[in-house]
Design a protein around this motif. Structure first.
Motif, mmCIF file in Angstrom:
data_model
loop_
_atom_site.group_PDB
_atom_site.id
_atom_site.type_symbol
_atom_site.label_atom_id
_atom_site.label_comp_id
_atom_site.label_asym_id
_atom_site.label_seq_id
_atom_site.Cartn_x
_atom_site.Cartn_y
_atom_site.Cartn_z
ATOM 1 N N THR A 44 1.112 -1.459 -0.173
ATOM 2 C CA THR A 44 0.484 0.776 -0.418
ATOM 3 C C THR A 44 1.023 1.417 -0.070
ATOM 4 O O THR A 44 -0.076 2.329 -0.599
ATOM 5 C CB THR A 44 -1.278 0.275 1.562
ATOM 6 N N ARG A 45 2.278 1.085 0.298
ATOM 7 C CA ARG A 45 2.888 1.969 0.549
ATOM 8 C C ARG A 45 3.950 2.459 -1.378
ATOM 9 O O ARG A 45 4.131 3.481 -1.548
ATOM 10 C CB ARG A 45 3.827 2.051 1.074
ATOM 11 N N GLU A 46 3.309 1.695 -1.739
ATOM 12 C CA GLU A 46 3.960 1.862 -2.984
ATOM 13 C C GLU A 46 3.087 3.104 -4.048
ATOM 14 O O GLU A 46 2.158 3.846 -4.167
ATOM 15 C CB GLU A 46 3.867 1.031 -4.767
ATOM 16 N N ALA A 52 -8.890 4.178 -0.687
ATOM 17 C CA ALA A 52 -9.740 5.455 0.006
ATOM 18 C C ALA A 52 -8.942 5.482 1.705
ATOM 19 O O ALA A 52 -8.132 4.880 2.235
ATOM 20 C CB ALA A 52 -11.311 4.960 1.048
ATOM 21 N N ASP A 53 -8.468 6.556 2.553
ATOM 22 C CA ASP A 53 -7.547 6.701 3.543
ATOM 23 C C ASP A 53 -8.055 5.685 4.592
ATOM 24 O O ASP A 53 -7.133 5.147 5.177
ATOM 25 C CB ASP A 53 -8.715 8.716 3.793
ATOM 26 N N TRP A 54 -9.112 5.618 4.933
ATOM 27 C CA TRP A 54 -9.979 5.037 6.631
ATOM 28 C C TRP A 54 -9.022 2.882 5.908
ATOM 29 O O TRP A 54 -8.988 2.435 6.797
ATOM 30 C CB TRP A 54 -11.435 4.598 6.296
ATOM 31 N N PRO A 60 -1.425 -0.026 6.395
ATOM 32 C CA PRO A 60 -0.551 1.064 6.249
ATOM 33 C C PRO A 60 0.871 0.294 5.506
ATOM 34 O O PRO A 60 1.740 1.194 4.819
ATOM 35 C CB PRO A 60 0.394 1.218 7.428
ATOM 36 N N GLU A 61 0.830 -0.919 5.120
ATOM 37 C CA GLU A 61 2.697 -1.349 4.470
ATOM 38 C C GLU A 61 2.215 -2.267 3.436
ATOM 39 O O GLU A 61 1.880 -2.068 2.306
ATOM 40 C CB GLU A 61 3.018 -2.426 5.298
ATOM 41 N N PRO A 93 -13.320 2.262 -4.730
ATOM 42 C CA PRO A 93 -12.613 2.025 -5.947
ATOM 43 C C PRO A 93 -10.955 2.545 -5.368
ATOM 44 O O PRO A 93 -10.288 2.758 -4.287
ATOM 45 C CB PRO A 93 -12.647 3.953 -6.713
ATOM 46 N N MET A 94 -10.594 0.952 -6.325
ATOM 47 C CA MET A 94 -9.240 1.537 -5.764
ATOM 48 C C MET A 94 -7.747 1.008 -7.565
ATOM 49 O O MET A 94 -8.470 0.952 -8.255
ATOM 50 C CB MET A 94 -8.550 0.135 -5.359
ATOM 51 N N ARG A 95 -6.970 1.884 -7.147
ATOM 52 C CA ARG A 95 -6.019 1.771 -8.207
ATOM 53 C C ARG A 95 -4.963 1.223 -7.329
ATOM 54 O O ARG A 95 -4.709 0.875 -5.976
ATOM 55 C CB ARG A 95 -5.995 3.103 -8.226
ATOM 56 N N ILE A 96 -3.815 -0.074 -7.984
ATOM 57 C CA ILE A 96 -3.190 -0.926 -8.357
ATOM 58 C C ILE A 96 -2.261 -0.798 -9.011
ATOM 59 O O ILE A 96 -2.371 -1.260 -10.444
ATOM 60 C CB ILE A 96 -3.870 -2.545 -7.234
ATOM 61 N N PRO A 97 -1.046 -0.214 -9.448
ATOM 62 C CA PRO A 97 -0.118 -1.155 -10.137
ATOM 63 C C PRO A 97 0.611 -1.851 -10.244
ATOM 64 O O PRO A 97 0.920 -2.661 -8.849
ATOM 65 C CB PRO A 97 0.924 0.386 -9.621
ATOM 66 N N PHE A 98 1.180 -2.274 -11.241
ATOM 67 C CA PHE A 98 1.524 -3.850 -11.135
ATOM 68 C C PHE A 98 2.819 -4.067 -10.012
ATOM 69 O O PHE A 98 3.323 -4.763 -9.893
ATOM 70 C CB PHE A 98 1.719 -4.426 -12.330
#
Length: 158
Positions: A44-46, A52-54, A60-61, A93-98
């Motif tokens: 999640t740090r990438e 969402a902030d929550w 956190p990691e 909604p989420m965005r996750i880079p490879f």
């Protein structure tokens, strides 16, 4: 400028990301076939992770998402994917880079991939040797559900 060698680890890393991109792109068009479903763990740090902030406060990691019964707006591009998932009856909604991916598991067919960062490889080298001698640990990230094998190709990257 002469190359010092072929970076097989980096090439495999990109190939594995491409495989996941192809699978997710197919799912976005045709839906999940049969019993297929995915557990996707990401950092999640990438840079480029959007959530969402929550959720970021709660994870956190690292976070594992499940793509199975309810998801929508799955879109794949060259850099990653976006998806809306349900968290306690709240669509997020989420965005996750490879590049943020750490594991991808489809327990229905006992398939799994593990992505490790270069830094993690160097830090975990001694731990890997200890784990091999003791039979490994029982953390859920090491073995996908169903006993499938997780392919770890980055450990040989120098």
């Amino acid at each position: 400028m002469a190359r010092s060698g072929i970076d097989y680890g980096k090439m495999m890393h990109r190939a594995m990301q491409g495989l996941i991109a192809e699978v997710l792109d197919d799912i976005s068009t045709h839906g999940l076939p049969g019993e297929h479903h995915f557990f996707i763990t990401f950092d999640t740090r990438e840079e480029g992770v959007e959530m969402a902030d929550w959720l970021r406060e709660r994870y956190p990691e690292e976070m594992t998402i499940v793509i199975q019964h309810w998801f929508e707006n799955l879109n794949v591009d060259d850099e990653g994917f976006t998806i809306t998932l349900n968290f306690g009856n709240s669509p997020e909604p989420m965005r996750i880079p490879f590049d943020a991916l750490r594991t991808f598991v489809d327990p229905s067919v006992e398939f799994g991939l593990r992505f490790e960062t270069q830094d993690a490889d160097e830090d975990d080298e001694d731990e890997d040797e200890d784990s091999d001698e003791t039979g490994g640990d029982d953390s859920p990230d090491d073995d996908p559900p169903g006993g499938g094998e997780v392919v770890q190709l980055d450990r040989w990257r120098k």
